[in-house]
Structure formats: structure tokens, C-alpha cells
Design an enzyme around this catalytic site. Structure first.
Site, PDB file in Angstrom:
ATOM      1  N   SER A  95       0.826  -1.226   0.000  1.00 33.76           N
ATOM      2  CA  SER A  95       0.000   0.000   0.000  1.00 33.76           C
ATOM      3  C   SER A  95       0.855   1.269   0.000  1.00 33.76           C
ATOM      4  CB  SER A  95      -0.929   0.009   1.215  1.00 33.76           C
ATOM      5  OG  SER A  95      -0.193  -0.021   2.413  1.00 33.76           O
TER       6      SER A  95
ATOM      7  N   ASP B 135      -3.290  -9.145   7.918  1.00 35.85           N
ATOM      8  CA  ASP B 135      -2.236  -8.750   8.852  1.00 35.85           C
ATOM      9  C   ASP B 135      -1.180  -9.843   8.809  1.00 35.85           C
ATOM     10  OD1 ASP B 135      -0.594  -8.382  11.031  1.00 35.85           O
ATOM     11  OD2 ASP B 135      -2.219  -7.886  12.412  1.00 35.85           O
TER      12      ASP B 135
ATOM     13  N   TYR C 183      13.962  -3.976  15.921  1.00 34.65           N
ATOM     14  CA  TYR C 183      13.978  -3.912  14.451  1.00 34.65           C
ATOM     15  C   TYR C 183      15.216  -4.621  13.896  1.00 34.65           C
ATOM     16  CZ  TYR C 183      13.732  -1.694   9.810  1.00 34.65           C
ATOM     17  OH  TYR C 183      13.676  -1.460   8.457  1.00 34.65           O
TER      18      TYR C 183
ATOM     19  N   ALA D 167      17.026  -6.944  15.305  1.00 31.42           N
ATOM     20  CA  ALA D 167      16.912  -8.397  15.519  1.00 31.42           C
ATOM     21  C   ALA D 167      15.959  -9.017  14.506  1.00 31.42           C
ATOM     22  CB  ALA D 167      16.437  -8.674  16.944  1.00 31.42           C
TER      23      ALA D 167
END
Ligand code: NAP
Length: 250
Positions: free
Chosen positions: A17, A65, A157, A159
Site C-alpha cells: 500500500s 495482517d 527492528y 533483531a
């Protein structure tokens, strides 16, 4: 690349998106692939899908999701029912929830791992077997240079993205003999909503660390993704391609 190299291919792109995922979806659509644009919001993915169709391509929007394993499994099964095969998978959906580790909320750790790493696993698991059976497939995971060097305030983030890199290499080994390549792209700082939140002093500091002295564009990443999705890249697997203006040389 020019022409319709990806005609006849079905490509699923998560995070389509906005930002990098959107640029990849538009480029694959322009090159002839039928593009399944995935994000949490059908309305938002539909905007990209409509843009692809307005340019003469073919696309559809799917809302899922990627952090919800069950929902991703069901979405993959539905896609395979509808299209017969998905030839190209691009995992670009990603989030940040920055903070120092000592103060990091457990939810901020879990959410980042769920979307960035588990999401990549869930879509790959749902779509790789049919690629292997078809003896052709391309999986492209959008990691980050932060996976390679770390970043204070982004341990969750970093990791998650280091996990994506290790996952990419492992799955590349598993699928190599089946004509399915699995590669990662490690962008540096790219102009998207994700980096728009950075304030001016931080941007100035980052620019000092980029030899090319500019942030990249989503299209810079999309060009590499289109190549890794192509027939010509068939002998490249398990690699990490940096698109970072020379910021991290490993
Ligand atoms: P962005 O502009 O914030 O877009 C993120 C995309 O991910 C959106 O399409 C969003 O769609 C989707 N998304 C977020 N959570 C999701 C979920 N749970 N399920 C499904 N879709 C979800 O980010 P970007 O800058 O394009 O980043 C794309 C990828 O590149 C990320 O993996 C990011 O970590 C990586 N990356 C970016 C940079 C950079 O400088 N921008 C650098 C290195 C790596 P909805 O909100 O509509 O769901």
C-alpha cells in the site's frame, strides 16, 4: 529492464500500500506480472492495485495482517485456489517501534518481530511448496542495513531484520535444487513514510554517514527487486543486496 519480462507470472507483494512495497508492486505490474497487493487495509492496497490497472497491468488487493499466522495461512490457500500458483513473493511489510532496550515495552518487541520476521515466515511457508512443485519461484525479502550493523534504539527492528537475513539464507539452501531462489535486499535510508518521521538534525547526522549524500528512493529498491524476480537472476540465491548509497560496506 524494459518490456514485459514478468508476463504470465503472479506476484504477491506484502506492504504494497505504501513506500517500498508499493514501488515494487507498481514495477512488477508494469513488467507484466499479475500483482496481488497485500496490506492490512484493503482500501489502501486497492489504491496500488488500481494504479497498476490504470497503467494497463493486472492486479488485485488483499487485506491481511502478516503478523497473524492463521490469517496468512488462510490467505495463501485462497490465493492458490484463485490463481493456481504464485510465482514471485516479495515480503516488504514492516514496522518500527523504536526505543532503548532497557525501557522497551514487551509489546513493542513482540509486534516488530511478529510483523517483520514472523510475517516473512508465514507468507513464505504458505507459498513456497507450490513454487518448489512448479520448479520455479522467486522469494525476495526486504531486510535492512540495520540487520548488518545494528542501531541504538532499534534492537527489536535490528533483531527482526537480522532474523530475515538468516531466514533468507536457510530457505535459499532448502529450495535451491527446486528452481526457487531466495534473496534479501538491505535498503539503507529510503524516502518513505517510515523515514519521514525523522527530524532534521537526525537526517543531517544520517546524511553524513551516506557516501552518496542523499537518501534513496523506493524505486531504487524496486529496480533490484524486479531483477531478483526475473528469469535472468536464476543463479543468484541466498544473497543480500545492499541498496544504501554506500553507507554500509561489509
Ligand atoms: P512504510 O512506508 O511504512 O510501509 C509499510 C508497509 O507495510 C505498508 O504498506 C503497510 O501497509 C504494511 N504493513 C505494516 N504492517 C503490516 C501488517 N501487520 N500486515 C500487513 N502489512 C503491513 O515502510 P517502507 O519504508 O516502505 O518499508 C518497507 C520495508 O522496507 C519494511 O520491511 C522496512 O523495514 C524496510 N526498510 C525500509 C527502509 C526505509 O528507509 N524506508 C530502510 C530499510 C528497510 P498498511 O499500513 O496499509 O497495513
Amino acid at each position: 529492464m524494459a518490456g514485459k519480462e514478468h508476463s504470465g507470472r503472479v506476484a504477491a507483494v506484502s506492504g504494497a500500500s505504501r513506500g517500498i512495497g508499493r514501488a515494487i508492486a507498481l514495477r512488477l505490474g508494469a513488467l507484466g506480472a499479475k500483482v496481488i497487493c497485500i496490506s492490512r487495509s484493503e482500501e489502501a492496497s486497492a489504491k496500488t492495485a488500481m494504479e497498476i490497472e490504470a497503467n494497463g497491468g493486472s492486479a488485485e488487493a488483499v487485506a491481511v495482517d502478516v503478523g497473524d499466522m492463521g490469517a496468512v495461512g488462510a490467505a495463501c490457500a485462497a490465493l492458490l485456489d484463485r490463481h493456481g500458483a504464485v510465482d514471485i513473493l516479495v515480503n516488504s511489510a514492516g514496522i518500527t517501534r523504536d526505543g532503548l532496550v532497557a525501557r522497551m515495552a514487551v509489546d513493542n518487541w513482540n509486534d516488530v518481530i511478529a510483523v517483520n520476521l514472523n510475517g516473512c515466515f508465514a507468507l513464505t511457508r504458505g507459498l513456497c511448496l507450490q513454487m518448489a512443485k512448479k520448479r520455479w519461484g522467486r522469494i525476495i525479502n526486504v531486510a535492512s542495513v540495520i540487520a548488518l550493523v545494528g542501531n541504538g534504539g532499534q534492537s527489536n527492528y535490528a533483531a527482526s531484520k537480522a532474523g530475515v537475513v538468516a531466514f533468507t539464507k536457510s530457505v535459499a539452501i532448502e529450495l535451491a535444487s527446486r528452481g526457487v531462489t531466495v534473496n534479501a535486499i538491505a535498503p539503507g535510508f529510503i524516502e518513505t513514510d517510515m523515514t519521514a518521521a525523522l527530524n532534521e538534525p537526525i537526517r543531517e547526522e544520517i546524511l553524513k554517514r551516506i557516501p552518496m549524500k542523499t537518501f534513496g528512493k523506493a524505486d531504487d529498491v524496486a529496480a533490484v527487486a524486479a531483477f531478483l524476480a526475473s528469469e535472468e537472476s536464476g543463479y543468484i540465491t541466498g544473497t543480500v543486496v545492499r541498496v544504501d548509497g554506500g553507507m554500509v560496506m561489509t
